[in-house]
Design an enzyme around this catalytic site. Structure first.
Site, mmCIF file in Angstrom:
data_model
loop_
_atom_site.group_PDB
_atom_site.id
_atom_site.type_symbol
_atom_site.label_atom_id
_atom_site.label_comp_id
_atom_site.label_asym_id
_atom_site.label_seq_id
_atom_site.Cartn_x
_atom_site.Cartn_y
_atom_site.Cartn_z
ATOM 1 N N ASP A 64 0.980 -0.958 0.407
ATOM 2 C CA ASP A 64 0.412 0.081 -0.298
ATOM 3 C C ASP A 64 1.035 1.391 0.112
ATOM 4 O O ASP A 64 2.288 1.530 0.692
ATOM 5 C CB ASP A 64 -1.055 0.694 1.101
ATOM 6 C CG ASP A 64 -1.849 1.289 1.447
ATOM 7 O OD1 ASP A 64 -2.441 1.425 0.769
ATOM 8 O OD2 ASP A 64 -1.603 2.120 2.113
ATOM 9 N N GLU A 119 1.822 -0.458 -4.641
ATOM 10 C CA GLU A 119 0.833 0.859 -5.809
ATOM 11 C C GLU A 119 1.587 1.779 -5.355
ATOM 12 O O GLU A 119 2.219 2.433 -4.828
ATOM 13 C CB GLU A 119 -0.059 0.940 -4.067
ATOM 14 C CG GLU A 119 -1.009 1.677 -4.504
ATOM 15 C CD GLU A 119 -2.037 1.941 -3.309
ATOM 16 O OE1 GLU A 119 -3.488 2.808 -3.806
ATOM 17 O OE2 GLU A 119 -1.279 1.944 -1.890
#
Length: 694
Positions: free
Chosen positions: A346, A382
């Site tokens: 993330d 990401e």
């Protein structure tokens, strides 16, 4: 509790680890002046004993206790200066979670007592709160991670063969009628035979789970009667989230991974190492802040305020060796003890940020790439955050793959009939070489997706043009506004069968594009069965039927179509190449590895590519000129405009239509040199010889 004796112990490994005689504890803090270990009763309510760490090796405090074993609940207290302006927020009245805890017992009970400062004080976070927080804080648990793995082995699916299925453990199975009610929403349900059968029929290879590392519900959500559904507020990097497990969450997760592996399915975890759940200076003191605030977090000018590149109030300081060690130890633990097959990081740009900014050769990437334990796992970034220079799509070093939002937006806009999208669409179809074709990176580095947990579902993408996030309690201010969505003329659900027909076709076109593109495809769980969130494109707090897939009302025809697409992808190596295609001639036949074509089969001119109404794009695919010379050829046609006369290329004597999104039941149809392709359609042809079947 029997007789307990304490000794110095050793500074490794970190956390609480079983020994032949008891448990060894090792805790990092560079700035604490004293450290204490508190033992608790099985219900976590009573403190049974407290021991000071008498030994310190460098910045590692260590202690060994005999007379305790697996299952023991404990917590930490750290003494030191409370001087926020200098970056220190020690408060020994606050019970702290061990950063290396392998299990957590109990849930966070929101109370002003978990704050290190006095709420309401005129001194703000410069004040000091002396209340004990132990009653409100989850207890760390001594865990034996041993598990009988038998002959379990990782499937090791090559990236070129990978089809990712992004899912939430709870939302995936809570409404599944064929799963026993007592199992729904759990780790065990994830690997229930009915789910494994669905994964296999669908043709996915890799289940990517939203965060399952222990997290908690934000105070502002609890006050509104909501919960942290997605789980991006991690407080236990080695502990599985208890709410998805029964009496032993770790064992349940291990058993689920073993069952999925036995079916040839991989498990990838979405992990959050860019920040913790403690928030900004006004957040609670639960672990890192109380153990060594100055070391664990990036502070502005080393003082009172926190860098906020993640947008959640704080940013982990991975340039500190102890923090980087925690992340690396956590990753290795999930691979070695839970047999996890990969990680999706993330806001990974935060992890690569050094003092001078994002650095693809920074410490985090160096540590990852040299680690032998992580050498075989999938690594997916990401590639953005909200910090300066945070958007880094295409900048990650091998062997990382990356979520490609350029693909998402380009494909959505092409099918929405935005003008002038042909050049962008063509780049995304071929793996986004403009972003990834460097440093010997493969085309599979592009993780292609139409939808993900963050945004509209596929059903909502063709049903709503405007987000519907009022249930989140933020007056619809949250979530993306620019979704490149298309309601097909009617906002929201419609009983009109004609509207339903065009929406279903749009979904098939989007899914077909995804599976026919070079790169690594990712499906959002539920898209294959028409799951809707009622237009909510930021359902992070919706732990309810908004996010739970209703399998009883599922679109089986669409699921069957997805299965056809994945089967087509498996059958044709030309659709899943590692090498980028640049229209180079092949040695075997002199033909380019990719030939772009207009509807009349002519090669587009520069003026065609710049024509805002160029909407029917054909591409003839062969294996890459520099790759393996396999006899595989396909002709793909993407018609985003009106019906048009289509001429097939003369590079094959005859072509057979094997996919038509306007006729999803079609299996094959031999075609003449000319035909009409309907409006809004995807066609796939393969060469056909009447003398011999393929």
């Amino acid at each position: 509790m029997g007789t307990i004796s304490a000794s110095a112990g050793r500074p490794w490994p970190m956390g609480a680890n079983l020994t032949d005689e008891g448990v060894n504890f090792a805790v990092f803090s560079a700035h604490a002046t004293a450290m204490e270990l508190c033992l608790y009763s099985d219900d976590g309510r009573r403190e049974l004993a407290r021991f000071g760490f008498a030994e310190r090796s460098g910045d590692i405090w260590h202690l060994h206790l005999t007379g305790i074993t697996a299952g023991q609940l404990y917590g930490l207290r750290a003494h030191g200066p409370y001087a926020p302006d200098e970056g220190h927020r020690f408060n020994p009245h606050k019970l702290l979670i061990d950063p290396y805890a392998k299990g957590l017992a109990g849930r966070l009970r929101w109370s002003d007592a978990v704050m290190g400062y006095k709420i309401g004080s005129p001194r703000g976070d410069g004040s000091f709160d002396p209340r004990d927080s132990a009653f409100a804080v989850p207890k760390s648990v001594v865990v034996d991670p041993g598990f009988h793995w038998g002959n379990d082995h990782p499937p090791l699916v090559p990236m070129c063969d990978t089809v990712i299925y992004e899912a939430h453990v709870k939302a995936l199975t809570m409404r599944h009628p064929e799963i026993p009610p007592q199992l729904r929403g759990s780790y065990s349900a994830l690997a229930h035979p009915v789910m494994i059968d669905h994964f296999k029929r669908l043709g996915v290879t890799t289940v990517e789970l939203l965060p399952v590392q222990a997290f908690f519900d934000d105070r502002f959500l609890v006050a509104k009667g909501l919960r942290n559904h997605w789980g991006y507020q991690t407080m236990g990097f080695l502990a599985p989230e208890p709410r998805y497990g029964g009496g032993n969450p770790l064992r349940e997760l291990q058993a689920a991974v073993k069952a999925l592996h036995a079916a040839g399915l991989e498990v990838v975890l979405d992990v959050v190492y860019n920040h913790s759940g403690e928030g900004d200076a006004w957040g609670p003191t639960l672990s890192f802040r109380g153990l060594d605030n100055q070391s664990y977090y990036r502070l502005v000018h080393g003082g009172r305020h926190y860098a906020n590149d993640a947008g959640t109030g704080n940013t982990f300081n991975l340039t500190h060796p102890a923090v980087l060690r925690l992340v690396m130890d956590s990753l290795r633990y999930w691979v070695q003890e839970v047999h996890i097959d990969g990680f999706r990081f993330d806001l990974a740009s935060v992890l690569g940020r050094e003092a001078h900014g994002f650095d693809p050769q920074g410490g985090f990437f160096d540590a990852i790439r040299q680690d032998p334990v992580l050498a075989h796992v999938k690594l997916i970034a990401e590639p953005w955050d909200i910090g300066p220079g945070g958007y880094q799509l295409g900048s990650y070093p091998p062997p990382f793959s990356e979520w490609n939002d350029k693909y998402r937006d380009g494909v959505r806009r092409f099918w929405r009939n935005d003008a002038g999208m042909a050049p962008e669409f063509s780049r995304r179809l071929l793996g986004s070489a403009d972003k990834f074709d460097h440093s010997r990176r493969p085309a599979t580095a592009s993780v292609n997706f139409i939808t993900s947990h963050d945004g509209f579902t596929l059903e909502d993408l063709v049903t709503y043009s405007v987000k519907r996030n009022l249930a989140n309690g933020e007056d619809n201010r949250d979530g993306h506004d620019d979704n490149h969505a298309d309601n097909m003329g009617v906002e929201g659900p419609s009983p009109d069968p004609e509207v339903r027909v065009v929406r279903d076709l749009r979904k098939r076109n989007l899914l077909a594009t995804l599976m026919l593109s070079q790169g690594t495809p990712m499906l959002l769980a539920g898209d294959e069965v028409g799951h809707t969130q009622g237009g909510n494109n930021n359902a992070y707090a919706q732990d309810n039927d908004v996010t739970r897939i209703d399998w009883g009302l599922s679109d089986r025809a669409l699921a069957n179509f997805v299965a056809r697409l994945t089967a087509l992808r498996r059958a044709h190596p030309v659709l899943r190449q590692r090498r980028f295609l640049h229209s180079k001639p092949r040695a075997s036949d002199g033909l380019p590895d990719v030939i772009w074509r207009r509807a009349d089969a002519a090669i587009p001119t520069p003026s065609d590519w710049h024509d805002p109404d160029f909407r029917c794009i054909g591409l003839e695919l062969r294996m890459a000129a520099e790759g393996a010379d396999l006899p595989d050829t396909l002709y793909l046609v993407f018609n985003g405009g009106a019906a048009v006369s289509l001429r097939l290329p003369e590079t094959a004597a005859q072509w057979r239509l094997i996919l038509d999104t306007t006729r999803p039941a079609l299996t094959q149809e031999v075609c003449g040199a000319r035909l009409t392709i309907p409006a809004q359609a995807v066609y796939v042809f393969e060469p056909f010889s009447s003398g011999a079947e393929k």
